[in-house]
Design a protein around this motif. Structure first.
Motif, PDB file in Angstrom:
ATOM      1  N   VAL A 251       0.875  -1.180   0.000  1.00  0.00           N
ATOM      2  CA  VAL A 251       0.000   0.000   0.000  1.00  0.00           C
ATOM      3  C   VAL A 251       0.910   1.227   0.000  1.00  0.00           C
ATOM      4  O   VAL A 251       1.873   1.285   0.753  1.00  0.00           O
ATOM      5  CB  VAL A 251      -0.900   0.019   1.257  1.00  0.00           C
ATOM      6  N   GLN A 252       0.571   2.195  -0.849  1.00  0.00           N
ATOM      7  CA  GLN A 252       1.425   3.386  -0.928  1.00  0.00           C
ATOM      8  C   GLN A 252       0.562   4.642  -0.900  1.00  0.00           C
ATOM      9  O   GLN A 252      -0.512   4.675  -1.495  1.00  0.00           O
ATOM     10  CB  GLN A 252       2.280   3.265  -2.197  1.00  0.00           C
ATOM     11  N   PHE A 253       1.036   5.667  -0.174  1.00  0.00           N
ATOM     12  CA  PHE A 253       0.308   6.937  -0.068  1.00  0.00           C
ATOM     13  C   PHE A 253       1.041   7.981  -0.886  1.00  0.00           C
ATOM     14  O   PHE A 253       2.231   8.174  -0.712  1.00  0.00           O
ATOM     15  CB  PHE A 253       0.207   7.370   1.399  1.00  0.00           C
ATOM     16  N   ARG A 254       0.298   8.650  -1.768  1.00  0.00           N
ATOM     17  CA  ARG A 254       0.885   9.654  -2.644  1.00  0.00           C
ATOM     18  C   ARG A 254       0.214  10.990  -2.382  1.00  0.00           C
ATOM     19  O   ARG A 254      -1.026  11.049  -2.379  1.00  0.00           O
ATOM     20  CB  ARG A 254       0.618   9.255  -4.094  1.00  0.00           C
ATOM     21  N   GLU A 266      -3.558  10.177  -2.281  1.00  0.00           N
ATOM     22  CA  GLU A 266      -4.170   9.091  -3.037  1.00  0.00           C
ATOM     23  C   GLU A 266      -3.499   7.809  -2.584  1.00  0.00           C
ATOM     24  O   GLU A 266      -2.316   7.806  -2.265  1.00  0.00           O
ATOM     25  CB  GLU A 266      -4.012   9.312  -4.533  1.00  0.00           C
ATOM     26  N   VAL A 267      -4.307   6.747  -2.552  1.00  0.00           N
ATOM     27  CA  VAL A 267      -3.769   5.490  -2.055  1.00  0.00           C
ATOM     28  C   VAL A 267      -3.673   4.508  -3.218  1.00  0.00           C
ATOM     29  O   VAL A 267      -4.623   4.341  -3.976  1.00  0.00           O
ATOM     30  CB  VAL A 267      -4.668   4.931  -0.928  1.00  0.00           C
ATOM     31  N   ASP A 268      -2.508   3.911  -3.355  1.00  0.00           N
ATOM     32  CA  ASP A 268      -2.280   2.925  -4.426  1.00  0.00           C
ATOM     33  C   ASP A 268      -2.070   1.549  -3.804  1.00  0.00           C
ATOM     34  O   ASP A 268      -1.525   1.444  -2.702  1.00  0.00           O
ATOM     35  CB  ASP A 268      -0.996   3.250  -5.196  1.00  0.00           C
ATOM     36  N   ILE A 269      -2.484   0.534  -4.534  1.00  0.00           N
ATOM     37  CA  ILE A 269      -2.129  -0.817  -4.092  1.00  0.00           C
ATOM     38  C   ILE A 269      -1.216  -1.451  -5.142  1.00  0.00           C
ATOM     39  O   ILE A 269      -1.243  -1.079  -6.315  1.00  0.00           O
ATOM     40  CB  ILE A 269      -3.364  -1.713  -3.838  1.00  0.00           C
ATOM     41  N   GLY A 270      -0.416  -2.401  -4.698  1.00  0.00           N
ATOM     42  CA  GLY A 270       0.585  -2.986  -5.574  1.00  0.00           C
ATOM     43  C   GLY A 270       0.026  -4.131  -6.407  1.00  0.00           C
ATOM     44  O   GLY A 270      -0.857  -4.873  -5.971  1.00  0.00           O
ATOM     45  N   TRP A 291       1.844  -0.063  -9.490  1.00  0.00           N
ATOM     46  CA  TRP A 291       0.886   0.524  -8.557  1.00  0.00           C
ATOM     47  C   TRP A 291      -0.361   0.988  -9.263  1.00  0.00           C
ATOM     48  O   TRP A 291      -0.294   1.532 -10.341  1.00  0.00           O
ATOM     49  CB  TRP A 291       1.525   1.729  -7.842  1.00  0.00           C
ATOM     50  N   MET A 292      -1.507   0.771  -8.638  1.00  0.00           N
ATOM     51  CA  MET A 292      -2.737   1.378  -9.172  1.00  0.00           C
ATOM     52  C   MET A 292      -3.457   2.127  -8.061  1.00  0.00           C
ATOM     53  O   MET A 292      -3.472   1.709  -6.909  1.00  0.00           O
ATOM     54  CB  MET A 292      -3.637   0.328  -9.798  1.00  0.00           C
TER      55      MET A 292
END
Ligand code: DAH
Length: 364
Positions: A251-254, A266-270, A291-292
């Motif tokens: 999980v990544q926060f942009r 925005e939150v992306d998942i791998g 990532w999406m």
């Protein structure tokens, strides 16, 4: 007169001898039909003297009524006998297995929402609701979209027809473009702290592979005295991992901009490529990790709290919003958003859920 009583005796025994309904009807025709015996006797009355006609006529009428009655009685006796015979011979074979029935399917949006309720329920959130027909104030102004600011155009809004002269901008009625309006309604009507999730229809003037004029969103809001971005990250990470059933889902926060949060992310998942398709999860080689984006989030903007009568020096909160169809498409591999609303039973047969076997994190 003796003729008549002899005739009565004769006809009565003929009637009683009829042992089925068909035979009885034959007797009825030979007695009371157009050319029947009593009918024939009635016809002879015309040639009699008035005196004789009177007595004979009366007697014949009585006979006719009595015979008709005897026929009716025989008919009901025969029907009873027939019914008793059928009851004695006809049986139902209760050992036959039931015929296979066509079972309907549940549209995948419903189990997705139910599963989300389960996940957020377990984290202490309760479900809130708001109207589909909103006004500009709840949908934009209170969420810190400045009047006339281009941020308003981020979402293609369906406004309800009304006299444009009549209303100030913030009173205009519209179909809500997001469920964030429910944050405002809940904060205005309740005292913090609160933890809510909301599910519902949202509307935008848009139509292609990934956009339909009506779709569903989920909104989450947590306001309390000590809520920080760490809570936002923890809650979101737990939620996407539980929903997709992947314990190490990256999980990544942009950083991103939404007028109603500060900071916003925005939150992306791998995911990674697999064959012709993709697979959610952690790529073995970090170079293959892709990532999406799946949702928008952030810390509730102090102005938004103020607009709802909450003191931003005392309370803080986080919020996020996600598209439910998008989550469903990713989880169940449904390629085209538009098919959700085409009402094609073949699609439903394929992607729908058996009413008795619905996915539910509580049963995992
Ligand atoms: N309402 C936003 C949209 O529809 C999504 C969103 C972004 C909701 C950030 C939030 C948030 O609660 O904090 O695009």
């Amino acid at each position: 007169m003796t003729d008549i009583s002899a005739l009565k005796t004769e006809l009565t025994s003929e009637i009683q001898a009829a042992n089925d309904l068909k035979a009885l009807d034959d007797v009825r025709v030979t007695v009371l039909g157009k050319k029947g015996r009593i009918t024939g006797l009635m016809k002879t009355l015309g040639q009699m003297s008035p005196e004789e006609r009177k007595t004979k006529g009366q007697a014949l009428n009585v006979l006719k009524d009595e015979i008709a009655e005897t026929i009716r009685a025989q008919e009901s006796a025969l029907k009873k006998k027939e019914m008793a015979a059928r009851l004695a011979t006809e049986t139902i074979d209760i050992t036959l297995s039931p015929r296979q029935q066509r079972v309907g399917k549940i549209h995948p949006i419903s189990p997705t929402m139910e599963e989300l309720v389960t996940i957020f329920g377990a984290m202490g959130f309760s479900v809130a609701e708001g109207p589909d027909i909103e006004d500009d104030w709840h949908n934009f102004t209170a969420l810190n979209f400045p009047p006339g600011h281009p941020a308003r155009e981020m979402q293609d809004t369906f406004f309800l027809p009304e006299d444009p002269e009549e209303l100030e901008e913030f009173r205009k009625k519209l179909l809500r473009t997001h469920t964030s309006s429910v944050q405002i309604r809940h904060m205005k009507e309740n005292e913090p702290p609160f933890k809510i999730v909301c599910f519902g229809r949202t509307y935008r003037s848009d139509f292609d592979m990934t956009h339909t004029p009506m779709f569903h969103q989920m909104e989450c809001l947590y306001v309390a005295k000590d809520v920080t971005m760490a809570h936002l990250k923890g809650c979101l990470t737990d939620f996407v991992r539980a929903f997709f059933g992947i314990d190490d889902l990256p999980v990544q926060f942009r950083p991103s901009f939404f007028p109603f949060v500060e900071p916003g992310a925005e939150v992306d998942i791998g995911y990674y490529k697999q064959g012709d398709g993709i697979k959610l999860g952690k790529a073995k080689d970090p170079a293959d990790q892709k990532w999406m984006e799946i949702l928008g989030s952030g810390m509730v903007h102090p102005t938004v709290l103020e607009n709802c009568g909450i003191d931003p020096n005392e309370y803080q909160g986080f919020a996020f919003g996600a598209g439910i169809e998008r989550m469903t498409m990713l989880k169940y591999g449904i390629p085209d958003l538009r098919t959700f609303f085409e009402s094609d039973v073949r699609w439903l047969e394929h992607y729908g859920f058996d009413p008795l076997q619905r996915p539910n994190s509580a049963t995992k």
